[in-house]
Write a protein that holds these residues in place. Structure first.
Motif, PDB file in Angstrom:
ATOM      1  N   PHE A 159       0.845  -1.189   0.000  1.00  0.00           N
ATOM      2  CA  PHE A 159       0.000   0.000   0.000  1.00  0.00           C
ATOM      3  C   PHE A 159       0.893   1.256   0.000  1.00  0.00           C
ATOM      4  N   ASP A 160       1.759   1.351  -1.004  1.00  0.00           N
ATOM      5  CA  ASP A 160       2.697   2.466  -1.066  1.00  0.00           C
ATOM      6  C   ASP A 160       2.006   3.807  -1.239  1.00  0.00           C
ATOM      7  N   ALA A 161       0.803   3.788  -1.761  1.00  0.00           N
ATOM      8  CA  ALA A 161       0.076   5.039  -1.959  1.00  0.00           C
ATOM      9  C   ALA A 161      -0.176   5.769  -0.649  1.00  0.00           C
ATOM     10  N   LEU A 162      -0.203   5.054   0.470  1.00  0.00           N
ATOM     11  CA  LEU A 162      -0.504   5.701   1.745  1.00  0.00           C
ATOM     12  C   LEU A 162       0.543   6.750   2.103  1.00  0.00           C
ATOM     13  N   LYS A 163       1.789   6.512   1.713  1.00  0.00           N
ATOM     14  CA  LYS A 163       2.850   7.477   2.033  1.00  0.00           C
ATOM     15  C   LYS A 163       2.589   8.815   1.357  1.00  0.00           C
ATOM     16  N   LEU A 164       2.211   8.761   0.087  1.00  0.00           N
ATOM     17  CA  LEU A 164       1.902   9.997  -0.632  1.00  0.00           C
ATOM     18  C   LEU A 164       0.642  10.638  -0.077  1.00  0.00           C
ATOM     19  N   TRP A 165      -0.337   9.825   0.256  1.00  0.00           N
ATOM     20  CA  TRP A 165      -1.580  10.348   0.832  1.00  0.00           C
ATOM     21  C   TRP A 165      -1.287  11.145   2.109  1.00  0.00           C
ATOM     22  N   MET A 166      -0.510  10.562   3.008  1.00  0.00           N
ATOM     23  CA  MET A 166      -0.167  11.251   4.255  1.00  0.00           C
ATOM     24  C   MET A 166       0.607  12.535   3.973  1.00  0.00           C
ATOM     25  N   THR A 167       1.485  12.493   3.001  1.00  0.00           N
ATOM     26  CA  THR A 167       2.278  13.676   2.656  1.00  0.00           C
ATOM     27  C   THR A 167       1.390  14.815   2.178  1.00  0.00           C
ATOM     28  N   LEU A 168       0.464  14.506   1.282  1.00  0.00           N
ATOM     29  CA  LEU A 168      -0.419  15.542   0.752  1.00  0.00           C
ATOM     30  C   LEU A 168      -1.382  16.056   1.811  1.00  0.00           C
ATOM     31  N   ARG A 169      -1.841  15.185   2.689  1.00  0.00           N
ATOM     32  CA  ARG A 169      -2.790  15.614   3.719  1.00  0.00           C
ATOM     33  C   ARG A 169      -2.106  16.469   4.790  1.00  0.00           C
ATOM     34  N   VAL A 170      -0.807  16.281   4.996  1.00  0.00           N
ATOM     35  CA  VAL A 170      -0.086  17.071   6.004  1.00  0.00           C
ATOM     36  C   VAL A 170       0.568  18.304   5.383  1.00  0.00           C
ATOM     37  N   MET A 171       1.262  18.116   4.253  1.00  0.00           N
ATOM     38  CA  MET A 171       2.056  19.195   3.659  1.00  0.00           C
ATOM     39  C   MET A 171       1.356  19.926   2.530  1.00  0.00           C
ATOM     40  N   GLY A 172       0.520  19.216   1.790  1.00  0.00           N
ATOM     41  CA  GLY A 172      -0.111  19.781   0.613  1.00  0.00           C
ATOM     42  C   GLY A 172       0.803  19.735  -0.594  1.00  0.00           C
ATOM     43  N   ALA A 173       0.214  19.814  -1.779  1.00  0.00           N
ATOM     44  CA  ALA A 173       0.987  19.750  -3.024  1.00  0.00           C
ATOM     45  C   ALA A 173       1.969  20.914  -3.127  1.00  0.00           C
ATOM     46  N   ASP A 174       1.556  22.103  -2.689  1.00  0.00           N
ATOM     47  CA  ASP A 174       2.450  23.255  -2.769  1.00  0.00           C
ATOM     48  C   ASP A 174       3.682  23.061  -1.892  1.00  0.00           C
ATOM     49  N   GLY A 175       3.500  22.402  -0.761  1.00  0.00           N
ATOM     50  CA  GLY A 175       4.635  22.143   0.120  1.00  0.00           C
ATOM     51  C   GLY A 175       5.665  21.252  -0.544  1.00  0.00           C
ATOM     52  N   VAL A 176       5.206  20.204  -1.197  1.00  0.00           N
ATOM     53  CA  VAL A 176       6.123  19.306  -1.910  1.00  0.00           C
ATOM     54  C   VAL A 176       6.754  20.032  -3.093  1.00  0.00           C
TER      55      VAL A 176
END
Length: 480
Positions: free
Chosen positions: A346-363
């Motif tokens: 379930f590798d997608a969970l890592k990206l999900w958590m990243t976007l929910r915490v940091m947002g796309a602009d943060g990345v």
């Protein structure tokens, strides 16, 4: 031994063990002053050889003590600002939290009855990424193990779409700076290595579209079928981005599948400053993205996206014990229906958590920082007479070599650069990569750490020059 199984009766042991492991890693990262210790395989192998795997330690603390000696102490730490070598990024904390969750729950993303909400999270992220690319509502995709698998699946779909052409008559076009997985995929798909036509690049290491047009015309004239054009948005060696709009026009003209390998350049999908550098990617038939390169995700986290979801049928197989055909009619969302893998993390969970915490602009902001840093590094190199830099960066890669003014023999300069890279790695002070350009040895900085500074780059360049001069001085002494 049941006490080691994670279940409702062992949660306290799980909590203590994982916490201890996290504390060990955190302490090691906090104390790391160099990206590498310089240990050699010969130095480390005897400690591994002494381990008797048939005699367990029966204690987590003891096993972690042992791991400190065997791995943690001498690991290559990508988070260090002077790790400048390959396409390895430091990772963001929300993604590491996601990694811990997915490892413990251990969902398998092949079928709905093994993953439930995980399936929907992955599908939502695929839709989000497709939207960032500019694909329409018919798009789809699936997470993969990395860019090599994504490229393989994209070319599999292209091959199947090219039928009924005979495999021997199919041709794939990719620039001479493209990833080796294009040729590997052609071999695995039964096309043969010679099915890949290498297209020359221009002075900026981008695919030369005039040369591509010429090769496509020659292919058609010889009665062959142009199966796919692989455009690269971020080559491994140079970070160069092929001219996507022009390539898309040629693909339309010759009715050829357009695949964009954006394993590296996918970070531009969330860039607020540089998104236009991949203009035209929305016209592709398929796209490779590696979140574990430019989205600051732990390995592995990658995906292949397609403009038309119907093309994923070429990867669909049904088994009564897993995903029988009736599940399609019942609208059960089984991800294995579009994946080359069966069991899948379930590798997608890592990206999900990243976007929910940091947002796309943060990345995207972090990726913009390393692209800006590369331009500053390029200006340093261009102004320094000790070095020759190949191209101005389009992403975050710098290819250069030390050119001591006391030496004119290109072969001797090659040897000096090879020595400098090896000596730097052995010292552990920094890690840089190497490659060949026009048959000559060059060094490479791949800048993916926003914590790296211009001062770090300057210091590493001084170290490289010093090692090169040391080699040349020793060489002169030997000649005398």
């Amino acid at each position: 031994m049941r006490s080691h199984l994670l279940n409702g009766t062992t949660t306290e042991r799980y909590r203590r063990s994982v916490t201890e492991g996290i504390e060990r890693v955190a302490a090691r990262i906090a104390a790391t002053e160099r990206p590498f210790t310089g240990v050699t395989a010969d130095d480390l192998a005897p400690a591994l050889d002494r381990i008797d795997l048939d005699r367990p330690l029966h204690d987590t603390s003891a096993a972690l003590d042992e791991l400190e000696e065997l791995y943690l102490r001498d690991a290559v730490y990508f988070h260090h600002p002077r790790y400048l070598a390959h396409l390895n990024c430091p990772v963001v904390i929300p993604a590491v939290v996601g990694e811990a969750v997915l490892s413990a729950v251990n969902s398998s993303l092949d079928t709905w009855d093994q993953s439930a909400g995980g399936t929907l999270i992955e599908r939502r992220l695929i839709d989000w990424t497709a939207g960032r690319i500019g694909f329409g509502p018919a798009a789809d995709g699936v997470f993969t193990s990395g860019g090599t698998q994504s490229n393989l699946q994209a070319l599999l779909l292209a091959r199947e779409e090219a039928k009924p052409a005979a495999p021997a008559g199919l041709r794939v076009f990719a620039s001479e700076a493209s990833h080796f997985s294009v040729r590997k995929s052609a071999t695995l798909l039964g096309l043969g290595d010679d099915a890949v036509v290498s297209v020359p690049v221009d002075r900026d290491r981008r695919m030369h579209t005039v040369a591509l047009a010429r090769e496509l015309e020659r292919c058609a004239a010889e009665g062959l079928t142009p199966m796919a054009v692989v455009a690269t948005a971020g080559t491994t060696d140079f970070g160069s981005i092929d001219p996507l709009p022009e390539i898309a026009e040629l693909c339309d003209r010759y009715r050829t599948w357009m695949h964009v390998d954006a394993a590296y350049g996918c970070g531009l999908l969330v860039s607020r400053k540089n998104r236009d550098r991949i203009r035209g990617i929305e016209r592709a038939d398929s796209v490779t993205v590696d979140y574990h390169k430019s989205f600051f995700q732990p390995v592995s986290s990658s995906a292949v996206l397609v403009r038309d979801s119907a093309t994923l049928r070429h990867a669909t197989y049904h088994a009564e014990y897993l995903n029988p055909r009736r599940m399609v009619r019942e609208r059960v969302p089984n991800q294995v229906d579009k994946s080359l893998q069966t069991t899948r993390r379930f590798d997608a969970l890592k990206l999900w958590m990243t976007l929910r915490v940091m947002g796309a602009d943060g990345v995207g902001g972090l990726f913009d920082e390393v692209c800006d840093l590369a331009h500053e590094g390029w200006r340093l190199l261009a102004a320094d007479p000790r070095f020759d830099v190949v191209v101005e960066p389009q992403l975050s890669t710098l290819v250069f070599r030390c050119v001591p003014d006391s030496v004119t023999d290109p072969a001797e300069i090659d040897r000096a650069n090879l020595y400098a890279r090896k000596a730097l790695f052995a010292s552990g002070d920094a890690v840089v990569a190497g490659t060949k350009v026009d048959g000559r040895h060059y060094l490479k900085f791949t800048l993916l750490n926003p914590e790296t500074t211009v001062d770090d780059i300057t210091a590493v360049l001084d170290l490289i020059a010093g090692h090169a001069e040391q080699y040349l001085g020793a060489s002169l002494d030997r000649a005398c």
